[in-house]
Design an enzyme around this catalytic site. Structure first.
Site, PDB file in Angstrom:
ATOM      1  N   ASP A 305      -5.770  61.069 -21.859  1.00 49.63           N
ATOM      2  CA  ASP A 305      -5.788  60.365 -23.139  1.00 49.63           C
ATOM      3  C   ASP A 305      -4.461  59.672 -23.439  1.00 49.63           C
ATOM      4  O   ASP A 305      -3.415  60.025 -22.885  1.00 49.63           O
ATOM      5  CB  ASP A 305      -6.076  61.349 -24.286  1.00 49.63           C
ATOM      6  N   HIS A 447      -2.980  64.351 -20.845  1.00 49.17           N
ATOM      7  CA  HIS A 447      -2.438  63.094 -21.379  1.00 49.17           C
ATOM      8  C   HIS A 447      -1.528  62.468 -20.328  1.00 49.17           C
ATOM      9  O   HIS A 447      -0.600  63.131 -19.840  1.00 49.17           O
ATOM     10  CB  HIS A 447      -1.650  63.356 -22.672  1.00 49.17           C
TER      11      HIS A 447
END
Length: 498
Positions: A305, A447
């Site tokens: 992400d 991430h």
């Protein structure tokens, strides 16, 4: 009597005899000519009578031949109707050299649009009659033909069969003309086919709408000039969307839009995962359905992400390429704008590029217009980078409700294993956290904006493989059939958003 007198008398006698012979010759010639005329005339009359008799016999033979072949044809036509799937009654009309045989279904009530079909059939028959030259006989057979598309779907359609007499070949030629109107009927309820029959839920139809938007962009000379109009199209609904069913495709009527397109058609194989197979010919979706994952193997997905990040994402892509792993990137629109080359590289190397909103707000805490802006702006910048709209969406913080999901109109991809890299920023803790919580069919959240995460990835990959996992993107994990208004934690954990 002197010599001279004798000679003169002799000559006169000869002349008299010659005069007597001339009429006799003429009479003989006249008799001969008359005889010839009588004989010739008789021969001619006899020949004429013979020819007339032969011609009459020929005409009689031809008439008999025609009558015989006409009878055989009518017998065939009526036998075919007896064997037809749709029982009918015959109405016959003969005008000059045109015979019309119209077959009306016995069970008209089983055909919802029977009036429209019959009216078209009548128009087709009138058209044939007007064009007929009346030189040769024709027979017009009109019927409403029923055919099975699937076990649950039948089609009713006007059909003309025109038989024309070919005098030269002494035979009937055949020509078939189907009508333009088709009535597709759901045999479960004897009603016209609906979008609800075809797609069962609004969610499936919204998934199809994503395919439509991409197709419109692909068909446009410059998608960037029409993307705003395409993204702003109102959502289709099962009740209010006009469509035309075809055996191999479906056509949707479109609202007014900048592309100028009034209709778009999709082959069923393009939307095979969302269409109800009971109402489409299996041949039309053959080999289009995704094969299910091997139940004897373990699968897991890596998702990243908040990127792309110009420093960390390229390094992560290098690692994934070296390891031969495909992942899913949920990107922020504001970062896509600044790093289009990285986005393009991720797409070209086989990773899934998905949406994570434009600026990472909690969508359940903002109004509808803001949600729409966040989603559409991200769609636009990703399309500009790779020429494709993102089909999957991960809401920031995983926060979503039915109102937000309806605006997003994409499958919501959640996660089932949280690496907590956003909290620990520790390579060892990231690796251990994943190891402690991983399981078959899990979706791992990481991430790609954190250096520690990127450094942990090669070790995570090696350990997962050592434990027997095959690492695949989420779209593949979910069988390419995730749909809007649903959220997914894995292929076996699908939850409607209510």
């Amino acid at each position: 009597m002197n010599k001279n007198s004798y000679s003169h008398s002799t000559r006169n006698g000869r002349r008299a005899r010659r005069k007597q012979h001339i009429p006799k010759k003429l009479a003989l010639l006249s008799l001969f000519a008359s005889t010839l005329l009588l004989v010739g005339g008789g021969v001619y009359i006899a020949h004429a009578l013979q020819s007339r008799s032969t011609a009459k016999e020929t005409v009689d033979d031809q008439d008999n031949d025609y009558n015989k072949k006409e009878a055989l044809l009518l017998e065939k036509i009526r036998q075919d109707q007896k064997e037809a799937a749709l029982a009918s009654t015959e109405q016959t009309e003969v005008t000059d050299k045109v015979q019309t045989l119209l077959y009306d279904p016995v069970q008209k009530g089983a055909i919802p649009r029977f009036s429209a079909l019959k009216n078209e059939l009548a128009t087709m028959i009138d058209t044939v009659k007007r064009k007929h030259s009346n030189q040769q006989p024709i027979k017009i057979v009109g019927q409403v033909k029923m055919s099975n598309v699937t076990d649950q779907l039948k089609n009713y359609q006007p059909l003309l069969t025109i038989y024309s007499w070919d005098e030269k070949n002494r035979s009937w030629s055949e020509k078939t003309e189907p009508g333009a109107t088709s009535d597709f009927v759901n045999q479960k309820n004897n009603q016209e086919l609906t979008l609800t029959d075809l797609f069962t839920s609004e969610a499936n139809l919204l998934a199809v709408q994503q395919v439509i938007k991409q197709k419109l962009l692909d068909d446009s000379p410059d998608g960037n000039t029409v993307i705003d109009s395409i993204l702003s199209m109102p959502n289709m609904s099962l009740k209010n969307t006009s469509f035309t069913y075809h055996p191999d495709k479906i056509s949707f009527n479109l609202p007014e839009n900048a592309t100028g397109s009034k209709e778009v058609s999709l082959a069923y194989r393009e939307i095979a995962e969302y269409v109800n197979p009971e109402f489409v010919d299996q041949a039309s979706i053959k080999d289009a359905l995704v094969m299910p994952l091997d139940p004897n193997k373990k699968y897991i997905s890596l998702t990243f992400d908040d990127g792309p990040n110009p420093k960390t994402t390229p390094k992560l892509l290098d690692i994934l390429k070296e390891k031969g792993v495909k992942a899913t990137f949920f990107m922020l629109g504001q970062n896509v704008v600044k790093n289009e080359a990285i986005v393009k590289r991720a797409d070209e190397e086989g990773h899934e590029v998905a949406s994570h909103s434009y600026s990472h707000p909690q969508l359940t805490a903002v109004d509808a217009e803001r949600i729409k802006t966040e989603v559409q702006n991200t769609d636009k910048v990703i399309y500009h980078a790779i020429g494709k709209l993102p089909t999957d969406f991960r809401p920031p913080y995983g926060a979503v409700d039915p109102d937000a999901a309806a605006i997003i109109s994409k499958p919501i991809i959640q996660w089932s294993v949280d690496s907590q890299d956003w909290q620990s920023h520790s390579i060892d803790k990231i690796i251990q956290r994943i190891h402690d919580t991983e399981y078959n069919d899990a979706i791992i959240l990481m991430h790609d904006i954190y250096p520690e995460t990127v450094d942990a990835v090669p070790i995570v990959i090696d350990r997962l493989r050592a434990e027997g996992y095959e690492i695949i993107p989420t779209k593949q994990l979910l069988g390419n059939k995730a749909k809007p208004m649903h959220m997914y934690y894995g292929s076996t954990d699908e939850r409607p958003i209510q």
